[in-house]
Write a protein that holds these residues in place. Structure first.
Motif, PDB file in Angstrom:
ATOM      1  N   ASP A 111       0.864  -1.182   0.000  1.00  0.00           N
ATOM      2  CA  ASP A 111       0.000   0.000   0.000  1.00  0.00           C
ATOM      3  C   ASP A 111       0.901   1.232   0.000  1.00  0.00           C
ATOM      4  N   ASN A 162      -2.115  -1.597  -9.201  1.00  0.00           N
ATOM      5  CA  ASN A 162      -3.584  -1.684  -9.199  1.00  0.00           C
ATOM      6  C   ASN A 162      -3.994  -2.809 -10.144  1.00  0.00           C
ATOM      7  N   ARG A 212      -2.333   3.046  -6.324  1.00  0.00           N
ATOM      8  CA  ARG A 212      -2.175   3.199  -4.883  1.00  0.00           C
ATOM      9  C   ARG A 212      -1.535   1.949  -4.287  1.00  0.00           C
ATOM     10  N   ASN A 213      -1.701   0.814  -4.998  1.00  0.00           N
ATOM     11  CA  ASN A 213      -1.187  -0.466  -4.502  1.00  0.00           C
ATOM     12  C   ASN A 213      -0.384  -1.175  -5.581  1.00  0.00           C
TER      13      ASN A 213
END
Length: 138
Positions: free
Chosen positions: A46, A77, A102-103
């Motif tokens: 994350d 993502n 974001r990930n």
């Protein structure tokens, strides 16, 4: 923050604190190990916000278990950055233009343990949703 996920279990810590050294020439290194050989285990990083992803670098284990990384797919993502088909010390996955995430995920597609030494994510940001939409529209 990084987490390991199996099909049913979410483990709150990436590294179990295990240090490995099988020869006097190696330094002790922490290794993240899933602890299971179930198919579809996922390691998630994350990033805390949305970033433009340039490169994801993954360092493999230095000793026994280097082949555990074969079969892993790397995602930012939902964008597939690449897959690992052979055991070597380091992998570098360069994202195409305008990949925002974001990930970052490592997914083990085989029935094998998922283990890595280190993951580094290179990029720029953070960016808000409006800025991401504007840049992706270019």
């Amino acid at each position: 923050m990084a987490e390991l996920h199996s099909e049913r279990v979410k483990l709150p810590r990436l590294c179990r604190g295990r240090l490995f050294s099988l020869s006097p020439d190696e330094v002790l290194n922490p290794v993240a190990i899933s602890g299971s050989s179930a198919r579809n285990q996922v390691l998630m990083v994350d990033l805390g916000a949305t970033f433009k992803i340039d490169t994801v670098k993954i360092w493999n284990r230095l000793s026994d278990g280097q082949g555990d990384i074969v079969g892993v797919f790397v995602y930012a993502n939902e964008t597939l950055l690449g897959g690992i088909v052979e055991a070597k010390k380091m992998y570098s996955f360069v994202a195409s233009e305008n990949v925002f995430a974001r990930n970052v995920y490592l997914k083990q597609s085989l029935a094998a343990t998922l283990s890595v030494l280190e993951i580094q994510v290179y990029g720029s940001g953070p960016f808000g949703e409006e800025e991401v939409n504007r840049r992706q529209g270019d």
